[in-house]
Design a protein around this motif. Structure first.
Motif, PDB file in Angstrom:
ATOM      1  N   GLN A 221       1.013  -1.220   0.027  1.00 64.84           N
ATOM      2  CA  GLN A 221      -0.102   0.046  -0.017  1.00 64.84           C
ATOM      3  C   GLN A 221       0.667   1.165  -0.027  1.00 64.84           C
ATOM      4  O   GLN A 221       0.655   2.214  -0.665  1.00 64.84           O
ATOM      5  CB  GLN A 221      -0.994   0.102   1.159  1.00 64.84           C
ATOM      6  N   ARG A 222       1.786   0.879   0.976  1.00 68.68           N
ATOM      7  CA  ARG A 222       2.947   2.384   0.837  1.00 68.68           C
ATOM      8  C   ARG A 222       3.649   2.464  -0.415  1.00 68.68           C
ATOM      9  O   ARG A 222       3.781   3.536  -0.822  1.00 68.68           O
ATOM     10  CB  ARG A 222       3.807   2.162   1.979  1.00 68.68           C
ATOM     11  N   LYS A 223       3.930   1.468  -0.952  1.00 68.08           N
ATOM     12  CA  LYS A 223       4.987   1.449  -2.176  1.00 68.08           C
ATOM     13  C   LYS A 223       4.190   1.639  -3.548  1.00 68.08           C
ATOM     14  O   LYS A 223       4.796   2.254  -4.562  1.00 68.08           O
ATOM     15  CB  LYS A 223       5.867   0.116  -2.149  1.00 68.08           C
ATOM     16  N   LEU A 224       2.972   1.068  -3.356  1.00 72.62           N
ATOM     17  CA  LEU A 224       2.351   1.097  -4.977  1.00 72.62           C
ATOM     18  C   LEU A 224       1.008   1.971  -4.754  1.00 72.62           C
ATOM     19  O   LEU A 224       0.336   2.164  -5.755  1.00 72.62           O
ATOM     20  CB  LEU A 224       2.095  -0.327  -5.082  1.00 72.62           C
ATOM     21  N   GLY A 225       0.788   2.514  -3.538  1.00 73.21           N
ATOM     22  CA  GLY A 225      -0.569   3.274  -3.506  1.00 73.21           C
ATOM     23  C   GLY A 225      -1.597   2.387  -3.674  1.00 73.21           C
ATOM     24  O   GLY A 225      -2.687   2.611  -4.134  1.00 73.21           O
ATOM     25  N   GLY A 226      -1.566   1.131  -2.833  1.00 74.16           N
ATOM     26  CA  GLY A 226      -2.718  -0.059  -3.235  1.00 74.16           C
ATOM     27  C   GLY A 226      -4.062   0.790  -2.357  1.00 74.16           C
ATOM     28  O   GLY A 226      -4.001   0.950  -1.449  1.00 74.16           O
ATOM     29  N   VAL A 227      -5.082   0.188  -3.416  1.00 77.64           N
ATOM     30  CA  VAL A 227      -6.183   0.546  -2.779  1.00 77.64           C
ATOM     31  C   VAL A 227      -7.150  -0.805  -2.914  1.00 77.64           C
ATOM     32  O   VAL A 227      -7.008  -1.298  -4.072  1.00 77.64           O
ATOM     33  CB  VAL A 227      -6.952   1.581  -3.893  1.00 77.64           C
ATOM     34  N   GLN A 228      -7.741  -1.182  -1.916  1.00 77.20           N
ATOM     35  CA  GLN A 228      -8.631  -2.297  -1.916  1.00 77.20           C
ATOM     36  C   GLN A 228     -10.013  -2.074  -2.376  1.00 77.20           C
ATOM     37  O   GLN A 228     -10.564  -1.190  -2.253  1.00 77.20           O
ATOM     38  CB  GLN A 228      -8.786  -3.070  -0.479  1.00 77.20           C
ATOM     39  N   THR A 229     -10.145  -3.148  -3.476  1.00 76.96           N
ATOM     40  CA  THR A 229     -11.684  -2.926  -4.067  1.00 76.96           C
ATOM     41  C   THR A 229     -12.605  -3.921  -3.371  1.00 76.96           C
ATOM     42  O   THR A 229     -12.273  -4.860  -2.648  1.00 76.96           O
ATOM     43  CB  THR A 229     -11.433  -3.224  -5.683  1.00 76.96           C
ATOM     44  N   SER A 230     -13.653  -3.897  -4.081  1.00 73.99           N
ATOM     45  CA  SER A 230     -14.783  -4.915  -3.778  1.00 73.99           C
ATOM     46  C   SER A 230     -14.901  -6.135  -4.937  1.00 73.99           C
ATOM     47  O   SER A 230     -15.743  -6.883  -4.524  1.00 73.99           O
ATOM     48  CB  SER A 230     -16.335  -4.150  -3.953  1.00 73.99           C
ATOM     49  N   LYS A 231     -14.013  -6.255  -5.491  1.00 68.10           N
ATOM     50  CA  LYS A 231     -13.786  -7.582  -6.560  1.00 68.10           C
ATOM     51  C   LYS A 231     -13.132  -8.612  -5.892  1.00 68.10           C
ATOM     52  O   LYS A 231     -12.116  -8.340  -5.206  1.00 68.10           O
ATOM     53  CB  LYS A 231     -13.035  -6.831  -7.695  1.00 68.10           C
ATOM     54  N   ILE A 232     -13.452  -9.515  -5.966  1.00 72.69           N
ATOM     55  CA  ILE A 232     -13.256 -10.850  -5.424  1.00 72.69           C
ATOM     56  C   ILE A 232     -12.057 -11.478  -6.210  1.00 72.69           C
ATOM     57  O   ILE A 232     -12.494 -11.761  -7.278  1.00 72.69           O
ATOM     58  CB  ILE A 232     -14.266 -11.814  -4.997  1.00 72.69           C
ATOM     59  N   CYS A 233     -11.004 -12.112  -5.729  1.00 67.94           N
ATOM     60  CA  CYS A 233     -10.252 -12.809  -6.617  1.00 67.94           C
ATOM     61  C   CYS A 233     -10.871 -14.314  -6.695  1.00 67.94           C
ATOM     62  O   CYS A 233     -11.083 -14.841  -5.647  1.00 67.94           O
ATOM     63  CB  CYS A 233      -8.856 -12.935  -5.582  1.00 67.94           C
ATOM     64  N   PRO A 234     -10.862 -14.757  -7.934  1.00 66.80           N
ATOM     65  CA  PRO A 234     -11.491 -15.827  -8.167  1.00 66.80           C
ATOM     66  C   PRO A 234     -10.602 -17.195  -7.541  1.00 66.80           C
ATOM     67  O   PRO A 234     -10.953 -18.132  -7.431  1.00 66.80           O
ATOM     68  CB  PRO A 234     -11.435 -16.039  -9.827  1.00 66.80           C
ATOM     69  N   VAL A 235      -9.461 -17.070  -7.022  1.00 66.41           N
ATOM     70  CA  VAL A 235      -8.557 -18.103  -6.438  1.00 66.41           C
ATOM     71  C   VAL A 235      -8.490 -18.112  -5.128  1.00 66.41           C
ATOM     72  O   VAL A 235      -9.000 -19.036  -4.408  1.00 66.41           O
ATOM     73  CB  VAL A 235      -7.290 -17.856  -7.108  1.00 66.41           C
ATOM     74  N   THR A 236      -8.255 -17.088  -4.381  1.00 73.09           N
ATOM     75  CA  THR A 236      -8.146 -16.842  -3.029  1.00 73.09           C
ATOM     76  C   THR A 236      -9.348 -16.498  -2.240  1.00 73.09           C
ATOM     77  O   THR A 236      -9.344 -16.669  -0.988  1.00 73.09           O
ATOM     78  CB  THR A 236      -6.984 -15.672  -2.768  1.00 73.09           C
ATOM     79  N   ASP A 238     -10.149 -13.533  -1.834  1.00 76.57           N
ATOM     80  CA  ASP A 238      -9.984 -12.465  -0.975  1.00 76.57           C
ATOM     81  C   ASP A 238     -10.158 -11.100  -1.934  1.00 76.57           C
ATOM     82  O   ASP A 238     -10.377 -11.300  -3.291  1.00 76.57           O
ATOM     83  CB  ASP A 238      -8.325 -12.232  -0.508  1.00 76.57           C
ATOM     84  N   TYR A 239     -10.282  -9.837  -1.470  1.00 79.96           N
ATOM     85  CA  TYR A 239     -10.247  -8.615  -2.313  1.00 79.96           C
ATOM     86  C   TYR A 239      -8.994  -8.316  -3.206  1.00 79.96           C
ATOM     87  O   TYR A 239      -8.009  -8.706  -2.533  1.00 79.96           O
ATOM     88  CB  TYR A 239     -10.997  -7.525  -1.602  1.00 79.96           C
ATOM     89  N   ILE A 240      -9.170  -7.943  -4.389  1.00 80.03           N
ATOM     90  CA  ILE A 240      -7.839  -7.547  -5.118  1.00 80.03           C
ATOM     91  C   ILE A 240      -7.701  -6.082  -4.547  1.00 80.03           C
ATOM     92  O   ILE A 240      -8.858  -5.344  -4.562  1.00 80.03           O
ATOM     93  CB  ILE A 240      -8.125  -7.843  -6.379  1.00 80.03           C
ATOM     94  N   TRP A 241      -6.474  -5.878  -4.753  1.00 84.79           N
ATOM     95  CA  TRP A 241      -5.974  -4.286  -4.533  1.00 84.79           C
ATOM     96  C   TRP A 241      -5.646  -3.603  -6.124  1.00 84.79           C
ATOM     97  O   TRP A 241      -4.979  -4.500  -6.932  1.00 84.79           O
ATOM     98  CB  TRP A 241      -4.895  -4.382  -3.839  1.00 84.79           C
ATOM     99  N   VAL A 242      -5.766  -2.454  -6.098  1.00 85.32           N
ATOM    100  CA  VAL A 242      -5.216  -2.016  -7.442  1.00 85.32           C
ATOM    101  C   VAL A 242      -4.154  -0.792  -7.038  1.00 85.32           C
ATOM    102  O   VAL A 242      -4.409  -0.188  -5.848  1.00 85.32           O
ATOM    103  CB  VAL A 242      -6.386  -0.921  -8.116  1.00 85.32           C
ATOM    104  N   ALA A 243      -2.873  -0.732  -7.830  1.00 84.29           N
ATOM    105  CA  ALA A 243      -1.976   0.072  -7.398  1.00 84.29           C
ATOM    106  C   ALA A 243      -2.231   1.518  -8.121  1.00 84.29           C
ATOM    107  O   ALA A 243      -2.157   1.657  -9.255  1.00 84.29           O
ATOM    108  CB  ALA A 243      -0.668  -0.403  -8.006  1.00 84.29           C
ATOM    109  N   THR A 244      -2.630   2.373  -7.295  1.00 87.80           N
ATOM    110  CA  THR A 244      -2.852   3.690  -7.622  1.00 87.80           C
ATOM    111  C   THR A 244      -1.711   4.706  -8.187  1.00 87.80           C
ATOM    112  O   THR A 244      -1.829   5.565  -9.108  1.00 87.80           O
ATOM    113  CB  THR A 244      -3.825   4.574  -6.785  1.00 87.80           C
ATOM    114  N   ARG A 245      -0.540   4.170  -7.893  1.00 88.60           N
ATOM    115  CA  ARG A 245       0.830   4.991  -8.321  1.00 88.60           C
ATOM    116  C   ARG A 245       1.348   4.276  -9.654  1.00 88.60           C
ATOM    117  O   ARG A 245       2.182   4.882 -10.120  1.00 88.60           O
ATOM    118  CB  ARG A 245       1.857   4.620  -7.430  1.00 88.60           C
ATOM    119  N   TYR A 246       0.345   3.401 -10.381  1.00 90.47           N
ATOM    120  CA  TYR A 246       0.858   3.167 -11.632  1.00 90.47           C
ATOM    121  C   TYR A 246      -0.206   4.076 -12.516  1.00 90.47           C
ATOM    122  O   TYR A 246      -1.475   3.973 -12.759  1.00 90.47           O
ATOM    123  CB  TYR A 246       0.306   1.630 -11.770  1.00 90.47           C
ATOM    124  N   ASN A 247       0.426   5.015 -13.307  1.00 92.15           N
ATOM    125  CA  ASN A 247      -0.154   5.951 -13.975  1.00 92.15           C
ATOM    126  C   ASN A 247       0.553   6.060 -15.571  1.00 92.15           C
ATOM    127  O   ASN A 247       1.377   7.015 -15.493  1.00 92.15           O
ATOM    128  CB  ASN A 247       0.007   7.234 -13.240  1.00 92.15           C
TER     129      ASN A 247
END
Length: 273
Positions: A221-236, A238-247
């Motif tokens: 979260q600190r390194k990539l600006g990760g934001v947790q979404t409401s999308k469920i990972c089909p494998v685990t 768990d909720y997936i995260w999106v890297a907001t510092r990827y621009n």
């Protein structure tokens, strides 16, 4: 001894005539995962195995897999990458900067995990590729959303600097420069507690597991600006995260049926800031 000799002859006959198996495509260097060999009597459809799982589990126990558990194709260097065809233009772009290797880790005759391992430095490897979201699993895709599956380092490299998170940031920055880059970078934090609780399909790699899932979530979260979404990972699950510092300078367009609204909401929030 007669029974043992008979059993060994029977086992060796079956394994000698087993067939090459595994999800691989020799046409593309980024899809050319090492082959695994599955005995013909275990090459049954998923439907048959689901209808009688106990029987096939017994077969696997009677004829245990005793071959190599980690299969590695040769490393492809940036200098060599122009000599090959790529399934994914994203992988082709990254291969001009990062060496990569296709690895298969086997659990038994029928279960394996293919890894597209990017060499980041200091012994760190990143399994990353574009993926589509399916109902029960991910499906590899040539383009779209970039999945950071697992950042790992084998214990034999433990003496090297612990700079995995910084190397991951560099990787994302390289990806940003690609024309019509993946729409987003997503991941699911998976720390050492997850591997203990849910089993470790990569145990033969002898990987360092340093962080708990909570610690890894905070680090990325600190390194990539990760934001947790409401999308469920089909494998685990768990909720997936999106890297907001990827621009990236430009993002690839996708047809409507491949768009993931939960990820797009994060992309739009970045654009509006």
């Amino acid at each position: 001894m007669l029974f043992l000799d008979t059993y060994l002859d029977w086992r060796d006959t079956f394994t000698m005539h087993s067939e090459w198996d595994g999800n691989t495509n020799t046409e593309y260097i980024d899809e050319f995962f090492p082959f695994m060999r599955t005995p013909s009597f275990l090459q049954k459809s998923a439907r048959e195995i689901n209808e009688n799982p106990g029987f096939y589990q017994q077969l696997r126990q009677v004829v245990p897999y005793q071959g190599e558990k980690v299969l590695r194709n040769p490393l492809v260097t940036p200098e060599e990458s122009n000599n090959y065809n790529f399934y994914s233009p994203v992988n082709e772009y990254l291969a001009k900067t990062y060496p990569f290797q296709c690895i298969r880790v086997l659990e038994d005759w029928t279960s394996s995990t293919p890894i597209l391992a990017w060499n980041l430095g200091a012994g760190y490897r990143l399994d990353a590729r574009c993926s589509l979201f399916m109902s029960q699993n991910y499906e590899r895709a040539p383009h779209g959303y970039m999945n950071l599956n697992i950042l790992f380092r084998e214990k034999k490299y433990s003496h090297l600097p612990k700079i995995g998170a910084s190397e991951l940031v560099k990787f994302v920055k390289v990806l940003e420069q690609m024309p019509f880059a993946p729409r987003a970078v997503f991941y699911v934090p998976c720390g050492k507690d997850n591997w203990i609780n849910y089993g470790d399909p990569l145990k033969e790699l002898d990987i360092e597991y340093v962080h708990t899932t909570d610690q890894l979530s905070k680090l990325w979260q600190r390194k990539l600006g990760g934001v947790q979404t409401s999308k469920i990972c089909p494998v685990t699950k768990d909720y997936i995260w999106v890297a907001t510092r990827y621009n990236p300078k430009s993002r690839v367009e996708l047809p409507d049926e491949l768009i993931v609204p939960e990820i797009e909401n994060v992309i739009n929030s970045i654009k509006s800031n």
